[in-house]
Scaffold this active site. Structure first.
Site, mmCIF file in Angstrom:
data_model
loop_
_atom_site.group_PDB
_atom_site.id
_atom_site.type_symbol
_atom_site.label_atom_id
_atom_site.label_comp_id
_atom_site.label_asym_id
_atom_site.label_seq_id
_atom_site.Cartn_x
_atom_site.Cartn_y
_atom_site.Cartn_z
ATOM 1 N N CYS A 164 0.838 -1.205 0.000
ATOM 2 C CA CYS A 164 0.000 0.000 0.000
ATOM 3 C C CYS A 164 0.878 1.263 0.000
ATOM 4 C CB CYS A 164 -0.972 -0.062 1.178
ATOM 5 S SG CYS A 164 -2.313 1.118 1.021
ATOM 6 N N TYR A 165 0.937 2.007 1.094
ATOM 7 C CA TYR A 165 1.799 3.190 1.136
ATOM 8 C C TYR A 165 3.228 2.814 0.726
ATOM 9 C CZ TYR A 165 4.222 7.282 3.106
ATOM 10 O OH TYR A 165 4.996 8.395 3.278
ATOM 11 N N VAL A 173 0.857 -17.948 31.335
ATOM 12 C CA VAL A 173 1.776 -18.580 30.379
ATOM 13 C C VAL A 173 3.043 -17.739 30.156
ATOM 14 C CG1 VAL A 173 0.547 -17.714 28.329
ATOM 15 C CG2 VAL A 173 1.933 -19.748 28.141
ATOM 16 N N ASP A 174 2.924 -16.407 30.150
ATOM 17 C CA ASP A 174 4.109 -15.583 29.850
ATOM 18 C C ASP A 174 5.182 -15.716 30.933
ATOM 19 O OD1 ASP A 174 2.390 -14.808 27.905
ATOM 20 O OD2 ASP A 174 2.051 -12.790 28.660
ATOM 21 N N GLU A 182 -1.664 -9.087 4.298
ATOM 22 C CA GLU A 182 -1.510 -9.566 5.668
ATOM 23 C C GLU A 182 -2.832 -9.746 6.396
ATOM 24 O OE1 GLU A 182 -0.971 -6.632 4.490
ATOM 25 O OE2 GLU A 182 -1.157 -5.009 5.946
#
Ligand code: XMP
Length: 516
Positions: A85-86, A229-230, A174
């Site tokens: 895009c850009y 979990v982290d 994406e």
């Protein structure tokens, strides 16, 4: 602390809202990627040796002088580039093509016709659906480029110069709405950049362990464990790297779910044999919560007390040099602006696990460059138990913000029992991985019921279950009636002090996931 494999893609950030998505998609294709400021200089790029660059989209217009432009030298390095895009319009403008304002802006789902397959569109259907969002468009491709695809309103929707390996797409490969977008990205990564799909949890673990050893050497590190979990993956990685030099501190504030503290002890102390300090600080937390009903005051008090307990315990451990944190890549990207100014953000958020800054410890953040889904893959690789790998998000202040009104030991116990039934039944119904969060809330009202021959006047339990991608928005989960019925029956029969169950059918917005 980045585990930097030799093969990486750098994404130059021009302010698009989809940047994180680009990085994710590249990693889904098993190629490591990082988002960097668009101001990066060609010399720095030479040092970083990326296999390819992606110029992101952005809200600006290349027709305006004040818009963000990269150093023109980046096009001379021989590194393959994909402009999105850009990013494509930048190539058009900076390499001698023409960019005009589109007479008709194109937004949303659009049909794309591929005119030349090679090499971006290799193996793809020539008639595709793509997601557009642009106001400018390329009117004439730069010298050396050819046009590859068009839409009804956009004559040049993709272009490329295979000799210099420069490519552009006007649409967003994406996003989820461009269903084959990942295939186009893979063509760029594998065929054009010649990357190998080698970014896997195993090589992440190996690289992270090496990196941690190199950084910590023979010094000592502490890590606050929350059971999530982290922090669990952070602790497990650091333990793998430096073993007993790591001490984990788990502060039980008394507002955890039933059995959770025991699970943490089992996993980290008994199974992994880590140095673990488990502090039962519930008495002092309950004392400070006496009479407190305002949600924000609850959060503040719990946060403060948590840090106090953490510091007290850490000071008993002698000299410590490092503090390990489970900061993830989205937090890092959020704290770095595309102008290149970077600020190190301590993960304070509204997380009770947030940090004693005055301890002046150096930070170790092994998850700093990975996403949540990657953390779960790494957790599996490190053989953490499923209840940690798939644990639903749980707020730092715990059940204290799911109990409306004053938080007392009796009310916490009541909610723990009801909550455990909700968890159990959702798990048994095989829904635990489909529902984002599911839990009970204890309101401060009572209602009349009848049990046996007796009139009751007790609390209700609110069942809250939501589906979500990222907790920013949510929808209420359509739990099957049989599951709701089972939960309601069990709670009313088994939890003393509850005579009614209600199901919250509010989405976010306008509601929030939590009740406080
Ligand atoms: P809301 O209720 O704002 O929640 O829709 C969004 C997500 O954030 C979690 N949450 C918290 N997490 N400390 C935390 O660590 C907090 O004080 C807190 N409040 C909300 C919530 O569980 C949901 O995942």
């Amino acid at each position: 602390m980045t585990p930097k494999p030799g093969q990486k893609i750098l994404i130059l950030d021009f302010g698009a809202q989809y940047n994180q998505l680009i990085a994710r998609r590249v990693r889904e294709a098993r190629v490591y990627s990082e988002v960097v400021p668009y101001t990066i200089k060609p010399d720095e790029l030479k040092k970083e040796q990326p296999k390819g660059l992606i110029l992101s989209g952005g809200p600006s217009s290349v027709r305006l002088k004040d818009s963000p432009f990269p150093d023109p030298g980046i096009f001379e390095l021989g590194i393959p580039i994909l402009g999105i895009c850009y990013g494509m319009q930048l190539m058009g403008r900076m390499l001698g093509g023409t960019v005009n304002a589109a007479r008709k802006k194109e937004f949303g789902k659009t049909e794309l016709a591929v005119d030349r397959e090679e090499p971006l569109f290799k193996g793809l259907n020539p008639n595709l659906i793509c997601w557009m969002s642009h106001g400018d468009k390329i009117a004439k491709v730069p010298p050396g480029f050819a046009s590859y695809a068009h839409t009804f309103h956009t004559k040049i929707a993709s272009m490329g110069d295979p000799v210099r390996k420069l490519y552009g797409v006007q649409f967003h490969p994406e996003v989820f709405h461009t269903p084959w977008g990942i295939d186009l990205i893979k063509n760029f990564l594998y065929d054009i950049c010649e990357c190998k799909p080698s970014w896997t949890p195993e090589n992440f673990v190996d690289l992270a362990v090496k990196d941690i050893r190199h950084k910590i050497r023979n010094r000592k590190v502490i890590c606050g464990l929350s059971g999530g979990v982290d922090s669990s993956v952070t602790a497990a990685l650091i333990h793998k790297a430096v073993g007993k030099q790591l001490t984990c501190i788990y502060v039980d504030h008394g507002f955890m779910r039933r059995g959770e503290s025991e699970q943490v002890r089992q996993t980290f102390e008994s199974h992994f044999k880590m140095n673990l300090v488990c502090v039962d600080a519930s008495a002092r937390f309950f004392k400070r919560m006496a009479g407190v009903t305002d949600p924000e005051r609850k959060r503040k008090i719990i946060g403060e007390e948590f840090i106090r307990v953490f510091e007290e315990e850490a000071s008993k451990l002698g000299k410590i040099d490092f503090l390990a944190q489970g900061t993830l890549y989205p937090d890092v990207i959020e704290s770095e602006s595309h102008t290149g100014a970077t600020s190190v953000k301590i993960k304070s958020h509204h997380n009770v696990g947030g940090l004693p800054e005055k301890m002046r410890l150096m930070l170790v953040e092994p998850l700093r460059y990975i996403f949540k889904d990657e953390v779960r893959n790494v957790a599996r690789q490190l053989e953490l138990p499923p209840h940690i790998v798939y644990r639903q998000p749980f707020p730092g202040p715990g059940l204290a913000i799911r109990i409306i009104g004053e938080v007392t030991p009796k009310r916490v116990k009541l909610l723990q029992e009801a909550d455990a039934i909700i968890l159990e039944e959702i798990f048994k119904a095989g829904l635990s991985r489909d529902v984002w969060q599911y839990f009970g809330v204890l309101p401060l009202i009572r209602s009349v019921g009848v049990m046996g021959d007796e009139r009751t006047y007790e609390y209700p339990i609110v069942i809250r279950a939501v589906t979500s991608e990222d907790a920013m928005t949510c929808d209420w989960a359509r739990l099957p009636y049989q599951v709701l019925e089972k939960i309601s029956n069990r709670i009313v029969n088994e939890v003393h002090g509850v005579n009614r169950c209600v199901f919250d059918i509010t989405s976010k917005p306008p509601g929030t996931i939590e009740w406080e």
